[in-house]
Enzyme design. Sequence first.
Site, PDB file in Angstrom:
ATOM      1  N   GLY C 152       0.987  -1.373  -0.101  1.00  0.00           N
ATOM      2  CA  GLY C 152      -0.011  -0.455  -0.473  1.00  0.00           C
ATOM      3  C   GLY C 152       1.154   1.153  -0.281  1.00  0.00           C
ATOM      4  O   GLY C 152       2.254   0.867   0.713  1.00  0.00           O
ATOM      5  N   CYS C 153       0.069   2.341  -0.251  1.00  0.00           N
ATOM      6  CA  CYS C 153       1.511   3.391  -0.855  1.00  0.00           C
ATOM      7  C   CYS C 153       1.491   4.286   1.019  1.00  0.00           C
ATOM      8  O   CYS C 153       2.514   4.579   1.261  1.00  0.00           O
ATOM      9  CB  CYS C 153       0.048   4.481  -1.621  1.00  0.00           C
ATOM     10  N   TYR C 154       0.619   3.713   1.502  1.00  0.00           N
ATOM     11  CA  TYR C 154       1.300   4.159   3.028  1.00  0.00           C
ATOM     12  C   TYR C 154       1.623   3.770   3.770  1.00  0.00           C
ATOM     13  O   TYR C 154       2.800   4.047   4.560  1.00  0.00           O
ATOM     14  CB  TYR C 154      -0.715   4.698   3.774  1.00  0.00           C
ATOM     15  N   ALA C 155       1.319   2.986   3.849  1.00  0.00           N
ATOM     16  CA  ALA C 155       2.297   1.166   3.733  1.00  0.00           C
ATOM     17  C   ALA C 155       4.209   1.804   3.403  1.00  0.00           C
ATOM     18  O   ALA C 155       4.591   0.985   3.762  1.00  0.00           O
ATOM     19  CB  ALA C 155       1.630   0.013   3.505  1.00  0.00           C
TER      20      ALA C 155
END
Lengths: 351, 351, 351, 351
Positions: C152-155
């Site tokens: 994921g992008c945030y991750a």
Amino acid sequence: MGKVRVAVIGSTGYGGVELIRLLLRHPHVEITSVVSSSNAGESLTDGFPHLQDVLPVDRLDAVDPALLSSKADVVFAATPSGISSKLVPQLMNAGLKVIDLSGDFRLKDRSAYELWYKHEAPEQSVLERATYGLTEIYGNQVREAELLSNPGCYATAATLGLVPAVESGAIDPTTLVIDAKSGVSGAGRGTSLTAHYSEINENFKAYKVNNHQHIPEIEMVLSDRLGKPVTTTFTTHLVPMTRGILCTMYGTVKDERYLQDEAWIDLYRQYYAGRKFVRVRKKGTWPATKEVWGSNFCDIGFSADPRTGRVTILSAIDNLVKGAAGQAVQNMNVMFGWDESAGLEGAPAYP
Amino acid sequence: MGKVRVAVIGSTGYGGVELIRLLLRHPHVEITSVVSSSNAGESLTDGFPHLQDVLPVDRLDAVDPALLSSKADVVFAATPSGISSKLVPQLMNAGLKVIDLSGDFRLKDRSAYELWYKHEAPEQSVLERATYGLTEIYGNQVREAELLSNPGCYATAATLGLVPAVESGAIDPTTLVIDAKSGVSGAGRGTSLTAHYSEINENFKAYKVNNHQHIPEIEMVLSDRLGKPVTTTFTTHLVPMTRGILCTMYGTVKDERYLQDEAWIDLYRQYYAGRKFVRVRKKGTWPATKEVWGSNFCDIGFSADPRTGRVTILSAIDNLVKGAAGQAVQNMNVMFGWDESAGLEGAPAYP
Amino acid sequence: MGKVRVAVIGSTGYGGVELIRLLLRHPHVEITSVVSSSNAGESLTDGFPHLQDVLPVDRLDAVDPALLSSKADVVFAATPSGISSKLVPQLMNAGLKVIDLSGDFRLKDRSAYELWYKHEAPEQSVLERATYGLTEIYGNQVREAELLSNPGCYATAATLGLVPAVESGAIDPTTLVIDAKSGVSGAGRGTSLTAHYSEINENFKAYKVNNHQHIPEIEMVLSDRLGKPVTTTFTTHLVPMTRGILCTMYGTVKDERYLQDEAWIDLYRQYYAGRKFVRVRKKGTWPATKEVWGSNFCDIGFSADPRTGRVTILSAIDNLVKGAAGQAVQNMNVMFGWDESAGLEGAPAYP
Amino acid sequence: MGKVRVAVIGSTGYGGVELIRLLLRHPHVEITSVVSSSNAGESLTDGFPHLQDVLPVDRLDAVDPALLSSKADVVFAATPSGISSKLVPQLMNAGLKVIDLSGDFRLKDRSAYELWYKHEAPEQSVLERATYGLTEIYGNQVREAELLSNPGCYATAATLGLVPAVESGAIDPTTLVIDAKSGVSGAGRGTSLTAHYSEINENFKAYKVNNHQHIPEIEMVLSDRLGKPVTTTFTTHLVPMTRGILCTMYGTVKDERYLQDEAWIDLYRQYYAGRKFVRVRKKGTWPATKEVWGSNFCDIGFSADPRTGRVTILSAIDNLVKGAAGQAVQNMNVMFGWDESAGLEGAPAYP
């Protein structure tokens, strides 16, 4: 004397909440009903938390003419075009004064309406009772209005910028080009790819080229003031900002005197003398949308060009204020005989 | 064969870092010197951390023609106008090929330069050696250039959009109005109130109305293609975005055939056949600056209006690419006999 | 050797068009199919005119595993979560390598998936075949992957910023707070009030506080690297911009040595030695999203504070590149044994 | 009773013109002097055309205490820090009430001032006469103030968000992390690369990490309310927007009861009962800067997380209103015994 009671239909749109913001500051009215066709029964502040603790009414009423006539003296109809044409006659029959922001009652010519708006026009008898509320030009009629049709946002900026030039004969009316730019709030709160953040941000584009429904409205006003038909080329663009319209307008100068900026400034200062919301800019400066943000002002500036024989006229408004809610309040003020600027005083928010 | 060695003067400006971005992807060149008059000796990536770990050279060289001629074969001069006029002859004397982005060598008429640019023009002898690098129009001359004068950003968008119309006689050249809008990066990296965030954000305004120095450049190209003098009305506006120029251009159609969009599309497709960076849009769609963002494309679209007898032509570019660094690389490609699109391939960054 | 043939499912989303932009520049692949469940049969460039003239294929294919296996060797599935869980097994059965961007195969724990994603988890047997593609940390597994689950992008931003701190024991893992901010493109191209221009522009707000589905993904990685369970507080915010994620992360320092910025810089430089896409910033400077715009870089910076005993770690990525399409291409490169940065070289676009 | 006469020093800054906007709507005051050290003698509206036709005075006065004491009863000093420390004592000696927005009189500890502000502190005797004007907390002292020191923008948002949590003992004061984000107008109107449009637009970044001069101000207030020293970790970020501050604040909950949002909402509603400008948000909703835009509100929301034992508290203000000019007017209202909200009523401008 008690306050005039107002209802706002379409309270869950941007025009509606801007009306609420302005009416809350108005010395002579109280908001007694917020109305929504789609969200009746719900809390307005649930959808618009910025209104928490400032609004005397919160529960959304249904669009019910009988109910509204018991609660209000005057109704603002910030409804989509095609809806007002049906609804407004019912409101009038219920004894309400109506200020309509939809566009449905602007064009007197039903066939023009149907050509540009693509739905059925209101009945002729209702159209004839509607007054076109470009206050600076048609203030005398506004004073008598029972159904006030509030001008379009683009049309307001364009006509306030062009009427003195056309009416005075200073400009050749066969050469008019209007290049208009608007912030995205003009598209309303309904979601669409056209107003999707990632499509608009860091982007500039035209839309509805030669096809915008404000074209016949602008031409109606200019033709009326000139006394013969005027045709214009009109382009609309989307600017990556929320509020504001700037029109850059071009035409060939007919009288050599008007190859000087000063002549334009004089002409417009005289034409709009006493009109508080038109500000004619100093020579060599031009309007910017931020300089009218949140206010009811229309700023106008000029650049006459002896090199080309043309003049460039620029006008700026806040599309949600002078282009919608503010002008509607101004019209109410005139209709009720109040000071034209009641509730609309003060400075734009800058920056 | 070894790579061609390039130096970039003005590396600490937006045009300079965009040149670096494009040249890093170029198959036939290597950047051997980054040059700055004001920051010589310093690290480029200290000022532009986005270049960390991607740039083979980092220490900024001084503007020293002898040094540069020892390090490079070709120099891009992304220097302010008024500086290049003095510097470029020295670079040429040192044996370097020069691609100048400053504007100083665009106008062949020294008095026009001095009128619009407000400083002394380059010497006539140097001007005569300069080739105006609007590749799609003057590609044959570009092939032979030793001093390439890269077109202005507005001028690129306006002339690519108007030349076929004017040259073909489809449009009346006495009626041209160009309404241009630009992102703020065109103002460069030097700080000023004009480019101050809080003044620009949520704002739209005009500037230098009838007074922009690209006016004589546009008229020079159109006059040259038509074979007689052309005068235009030209307005520039600032859009609250970083990159992009859109020109909305108006003129009266001379031939009834051109009251149809299809005629315009055909005309332009033929005119620009084989030119990879001009994209003629499909009927009913118009360019948007985001659709060319980061690329060397110029997109062009049309709306002919039988109602008014005018055509609206729209063109869009990325001002830092096709309007500056990209067109400069394209010109280098032509000068060196490489594929015109070397280093410039691929899609715009969207959204 | 012929080029590897790739298909992109979800080509009409932002992740899909960004994949196309990057793959067009890739030296070892060719795009042989663009795929869309909702727009099959239509032209991709009609919806995305920025791709005109640059894309070898334009007609959108349906999501048909047999068709895709005849046209492609590897498939990127930029599909919504909940769709991939059903689709990917079919693609694998058809013999395709799959790089999945949906999130459906990231969490190994089916009950955690169902708790945070609110739909049924993929089958356990498929989950076990999926490799979590945080290349800088799990590169060895990626090399062997048949089903690659893209982080994921945030991750990505959070774990690249925290893993060395947690794994080294420099930070107290019970004190981690992650304050994350993202541009709006992360919300995709589907219209909603959350991504409506006028709601986002000139606005900053939090969303899904303590409730974002990347929380278990971040904790899975940190727990795995530490060897025991890690819990974090994680907040997501929407920034009025299109691309970019910045994470500001806080924790209590366990070893006095780490009250100096230099210790952090050394630790991270060593940890990420040889990893081209992580750039550790110089002392006293911190990442900015614009400095990675359009690139696959993750920039990381530090501020240790002896006054409070905490360290502030900042990481920035472009959510559509390192947070989605770019990392997917990077993973493909590793899976095929190519240079990790093939197709991803060069500088961010600035400004 | 005649209106109170006010002068605004620093009228050519953003704080100054916002003061003017608010004071123009105020029922009990009139602006009798606009003052500027650098532009004395010039027209204010030449630099700020948005004020054309709305401002009773236009010619800028010099900073002359004798002149000001003849023209005004109260002075707002929207001057830079380091200037006020010298100027304010002269204004007080001239018999003027002073409301200072500079920051120079906020910290009672001269050595803390000199450590964080990097210039000489005001004299101790003047400091002792200054009242810190966080009205919601220190309203009783404000009533008696002769020199009112208006709180910092970040400090206002942070302390209004944290004081009830700290003072009640609900949160562990050793665990406080404040992640603050601000629009760019907080940087003022002076041009710098930090506020240059192309550097800020489509960018998000931190600045002055662990080093902002509002840190000691926040800690001063929290320590005072708790009765013992509080230390916080505080980060500031720049958001690509003009106005607005959002603080996201974290701490460990000390009492299990506070693992429920309702407990926080109850605590804050009680703490701020009767304070018109603090709005506690409903459960599950959090503040957004646009929802307070142009208003004096501070909105506060909560997310308690039983999973981590922490609470996330969010507060939002308009940095130019509640963070500067609006709070200054609110303080004037309290000082003069008027309704706290005089001139500040109404709804935020949305959208």
